[in-house]
Design an enzyme around this catalytic site. Structure first.
Site, mmCIF file in Angstrom:
data_model
loop_
_atom_site.group_PDB
_atom_site.id
_atom_site.type_symbol
_atom_site.label_atom_id
_atom_site.label_comp_id
_atom_site.label_asym_id
_atom_site.label_seq_id
_atom_site.Cartn_x
_atom_site.Cartn_y
_atom_site.Cartn_z
ATOM 1 N N ASN A 135 -3.035 6.675 8.350
ATOM 2 C CA ASN A 135 -2.579 7.526 9.463
ATOM 3 C C ASN A 135 -1.606 6.792 10.384
ATOM 4 O OD1 ASN A 135 -4.021 9.371 12.298
ATOM 5 N ND2 ASN A 135 -2.433 10.021 10.899
ATOM 6 N N ASP A 165 3.459 5.507 -1.187
ATOM 7 C CA ASP A 165 3.096 4.886 0.080
ATOM 8 C C ASP A 165 4.133 3.828 0.477
ATOM 9 O OD1 ASP A 165 1.895 3.748 2.256
ATOM 10 O OD2 ASP A 165 -0.117 3.805 1.386
ATOM 11 N N CYS A 194 1.666 5.647 8.621
ATOM 12 C CA CYS A 194 2.979 5.736 7.941
ATOM 13 C C CYS A 194 3.326 7.164 7.531
ATOM 14 C CB CYS A 194 3.021 4.818 6.720
ATOM 15 S SG CYS A 194 2.888 3.058 7.120
ATOM 16 N N ARG A 195 2.622 7.730 6.538
ATOM 17 C CA ARG A 195 3.047 9.013 5.967
ATOM 18 C C ARG A 195 2.553 10.237 6.721
ATOM 19 N NH1 ARG A 195 0.572 7.857 0.273
ATOM 20 N NH2 ARG A 195 -0.853 6.817 1.706
ATOM 21 N N SER A 196 1.232 10.332 6.965
ATOM 22 C CA SER A 196 0.728 11.577 7.569
ATOM 23 C C SER A 196 1.251 11.809 8.992
ATOM 24 C CB SER A 196 -0.798 11.668 7.499
ATOM 25 O OG SER A 196 -1.434 10.630 8.194
ATOM 26 N N CYS A 205 -3.482 10.711 5.151
ATOM 27 C CA CYS A 205 -3.084 9.598 4.278
ATOM 28 C C CYS A 205 -4.094 8.473 4.456
ATOM 29 C CB CYS A 205 -1.652 9.139 4.552
ATOM 30 S SG CYS A 205 -1.374 8.440 6.183
HETATM 31 P P1 4NP Z 1 -0.287 5.279 5.184
HETATM 32 O O1 4NP Z 1 0.159 3.790 4.777
HETATM 33 O O2 4NP Z 1 -1.514 5.595 4.380
HETATM 34 O O3 4NP Z 1 0.886 6.120 4.791
HETATM 35 O O4 4NP Z 1 -0.534 5.275 6.682
HETATM 36 C C1 4NP Z 1 -0.717 2.683 4.844
HETATM 37 C C2 4NP Z 1 -0.967 2.073 6.070
HETATM 38 C C3 4NP Z 1 -1.798 0.964 6.123
HETATM 39 C C4 4NP Z 1 -2.365 0.460 4.951
HETATM 40 C C5 4NP Z 1 -2.107 1.077 3.731
HETATM 41 C C6 4NP Z 1 -1.283 2.193 3.690
HETATM 42 N N1 4NP Z 1 -3.201 -0.680 5.001
HETATM 43 O O5 4NP Z 1 -3.637 -1.139 3.924
HETATM 44 O O6 4NP Z 1 -3.499 -1.182 6.095
#
Ligand code: 4NP
Length: 153
Positions: free
Chosen positions: A12, A123, A14-16, A9
């Site tokens: 790394n 997301d 939240c989702r993955s 994702c």
């Molecule tokens: P992820 O979510 O891709 O599911 O881990 C996010 C985590 C951080 C950010 C964006 C999405 N960020 O912009 O910092």
């Protein structure tokens, strides 16, 4: 031969990581831990070394799954020879995965929800809906495990 699955994702955090730990839990429950291994990583460099977001951690804990010790890491070129499946959560992740790939047939590249009727894992960093992300990821992981059982094992 072990089948290796890498979930990807943006951050790394939240989702993955949910996908990594839910999938590993499913694999273990099916007694397949010696046949299927899994990990997760980011397309961005923003959260390298960071622990899993507390809201994803809480969703996992609600389901009795620990993600202790997981730290954010970024997708590398070596991952393409190491992993059989590199699976993004949304279209942007998959575009990045494909752009970085040394060749189009180096491994299987796709989106998690391809294995559960299609679409993206929205997301939760932006939607705030970690429960929805968790349940989508759970369905995707179940579909992916079915697929690997049928096609690979
Ligand atoms: P992820 O979510 O891709 O599911 O881990 C996010 C985590 C951080 C950010 C964006 C999405 N960020 O912009 O910092």
């Amino acid at each position: 031969m072990r089948t290796k699955v890498l979930f990807v994702c943006y951050g790394n955090i939240c989702r993955s990581p949910i996908a990594e730990f839910v999938f590993r839990d499913m694999v273990s429950a099916e007694g397949l831990s010696d046949r299927i291994v899994t990990a997760s990583c980011a397309t961005s460099a923003e959260h390298i070394g960071d622990p899993v977001d507390r809201r994803s951690r809480a969703e996992l804990e609600r389901h009795g799954i620990s993600c202790d010790g997981k730290r954010g890491r970024r997708l590398t070129r070596d991952d393409y020879s190491e992993y059989d499946y590199i699976i993004g959560m949304d279209r942007r992740n998959l575009e990045y995965i494909r752009t970085m790939a040394p060749s189009p047939d180096c491994c299987r590249m796709g989106m998690l929800m391809d294995y559960a009727g299609g679409g993206e894992v929205a997301d939760p960093w932006y939607t705030g809906d970690f429960g929805r992300a968790y349940s989508d990821i759970e369905r995707g992981c179940a579909g992916l495990l079915d697929h690997i059982r049928r096609e690979v094992l």
